[in-house]
Scaffold this motif. Structure first.
Motif, short mmCIF file in Angstrom:
data_model
loop_
_atom_site.label_atom_id
_atom_site.label_comp_id
_atom_site.label_asym_id
_atom_site.label_seq_id
_atom_site.Cartn_x
_atom_site.Cartn_y
_atom_site.Cartn_z
N GLN A 23 -38.75 0.91 -34.79
CA GLN A 23 -39.92 1.75 -34.59
C GLN A 23 -39.73 2.72 -33.44
OE1 GLN A 23 -43.22 -0.86 -33.98
NE2 GLN A 23 -43.53 -1.19 -36.17
N VAL A 24 -39.06 2.30 -32.40
CA VAL A 24 -38.79 3.17 -31.27
C VAL A 24 -37.39 2.89 -30.75
CG1 VAL A 24 -39.76 1.59 -29.57
CG2 VAL A 24 -39.67 4.03 -29.07
N GLN A 25 -36.76 3.94 -30.28
CA GLN A 25 -35.40 3.83 -29.78
C GLN A 25 -35.29 4.57 -28.45
OE1 GLN A 25 -32.42 5.41 -32.46
NE2 GLN A 25 -30.97 3.81 -31.94
N LEU A 26 -34.62 3.95 -27.48
CA LEU A 26 -34.31 4.61 -26.22
C LEU A 26 -32.80 4.76 -26.15
CD1 LEU A 26 -36.60 2.76 -23.61
CD2 LEU A 26 -37.06 4.85 -24.89
N VAL A 27 -32.34 5.98 -25.99
CA VAL A 27 -30.90 6.25 -25.96
C VAL A 27 -30.54 6.86 -24.61
CG1 VAL A 27 -28.98 7.48 -27.01
CG2 VAL A 27 -30.83 6.59 -28.44
N GLU A 28 -29.67 6.14 -23.88
CA GLU A 28 -29.25 6.59 -22.57
C GLU A 28 -27.93 7.35 -22.66
OE1 GLU A 28 -30.88 2.33 -20.98
OE2 GLU A 28 -29.21 2.76 -22.32
N SER A 29 -27.69 8.21 -21.70
CA SER A 29 -26.42 8.92 -21.59
C SER A 29 -26.20 9.32 -20.14
CB SER A 29 -26.41 10.17 -22.48
OG SER A 29 -27.44 11.06 -22.10
N GLY A 59 -52.04 -0.01 -31.90
CA GLY A 59 -53.20 -0.62 -31.28
C GLY A 59 -52.87 -1.24 -29.94
N GLY A 60 -51.91 -0.74 -29.27
CA GLY A 60 -51.51 -1.26 -27.97
C GLY A 60 -50.23 -0.58 -27.56
N SER A 61 -49.50 -1.15 -26.61
CA SER A 61 -48.23 -0.55 -26.19
C SER A 61 -47.13 -1.58 -26.27
CB SER A 61 -48.34 0.00 -24.76
OG SER A 61 -48.59 -1.05 -23.83
N MET A 62 -45.91 -1.11 -26.31
CA MET A 62 -44.76 -1.99 -26.35
C MET A 62 -43.81 -1.65 -25.22
SD MET A 62 -42.45 -0.56 -29.52
CE MET A 62 -41.09 -1.60 -29.02
N ASP A 63 -43.07 -2.64 -24.78
CA ASP A 63 -42.08 -2.49 -23.72
C ASP A 63 -40.72 -2.28 -24.36
OD1 ASP A 63 -40.63 -4.55 -21.15
OD2 ASP A 63 -41.35 -2.49 -20.98
N ALA A 64 -40.18 -1.08 -24.21
CA ALA A 64 -38.92 -0.73 -24.87
C ALA A 64 -37.79 -0.61 -23.86
CB ALA A 64 -39.08 0.58 -25.62
N TRP A 65 -36.58 -0.98 -24.30
CA TRP A 65 -35.39 -0.92 -23.44
C TRP A 65 -34.27 -0.17 -24.14
CZ3 TRP A 65 -35.10 -2.77 -18.47
CH2 TRP A 65 -36.13 -3.60 -18.04
N GLY A 66 -33.50 0.54 -23.35
CA GLY A 66 -32.29 1.15 -23.87
C GLY A 66 -31.16 0.15 -23.89
N GLN A 67 -30.01 0.59 -24.42
CA GLN A 67 -28.87 -0.30 -24.57
C GLN A 67 -28.05 -0.43 -23.30
OE1 GLN A 67 -28.92 2.84 -25.47
NE2 GLN A 67 -26.96 3.69 -24.78
N GLY A 68 -28.29 0.44 -22.34
CA GLY A 68 -27.56 0.38 -21.08
C GLY A 68 -26.41 1.36 -21.03
N LEU A 91 -47.38 3.40 -29.75
CA LEU A 91 -46.98 3.90 -31.05
C LEU A 91 -48.20 4.18 -31.91
CD1 LEU A 91 -44.06 1.43 -31.87
CD2 LEU A 91 -43.90 3.71 -30.88
N TYR A 92 -48.04 5.12 -32.81
CA TYR A 92 -49.09 5.38 -33.78
C TYR A 92 -49.35 4.11 -34.60
CZ TYR A 92 -49.00 10.41 -32.99
OH TYR A 92 -49.10 11.65 -32.44
N GLY A 93 -50.63 3.73 -34.67
CA GLY A 93 -51.00 2.59 -35.49
C GLY A 93 -50.74 1.24 -34.87
#
Length: 121
Positions: free
Chosen positions: A1-7, A105-114, A101-103
């Motif tokens: 649903q969500v992705q964090l991409v580091e560089s 009804g709250g928030s999520m804690d997302a992490w990148g891969q490092g 996120l859309y739909g």
């Protein structure tokens, strides 16, 4: 649903600089706080810097005056400018974000891969 991409990680000599980037993608409604954490070998993960949606920042004492966190809300991206790097800054750096996120009804804690930052001569 969500992705964090580091560089932006890599090898740098002591006293050098690096800039990390982290872009969030997915069905994002809004992003609240964003931050950078790091974990050195054999150590626990620690907060390096955080930034609110309004731009307020906080830093670990060990990086104050050397690191700067910023964000581009239009691009859902957070940055970490690291100057005057020291060998003790060597670690895997992780991006973190509190995302609505859309739909959801709250928030999520997302992490990148490092991304690995190595400070060595």
């Amino acid at each position: 649903q969500v992705q964090l991409v580091e560089s932006g990680g890599g090898l740098v000599q002591p006293g050098g600089s690096l800039r990390l980037s982290c872009a969030a993608s997915g069905r994002i409604f809004s992003i609240n706080g964003m931050g950078w954490y790091r974990q050195a070998p054999g150590a626990e993960r620690e907060l390096v810097a955080g930034i609110t949606s309004g731009g307020s920042t906080n830093y670990a004492d060990s990086v104050k005056g050397r690191f700067t966190i910023s964000r581009d809300n239009a691009k859902n991206t957070v940055y970490l400018q690291m100057n005057s790097l020291k060998p003790e800054d060597t670690a895997v750096y992780y991006c973190n974000a509190d995302i609505e996120l859309y739909g959801l009804g709250g928030s999520m804690d997302a992490w990148g891969q490092g991304t690995l930052v190595t400070v060595s001569s």
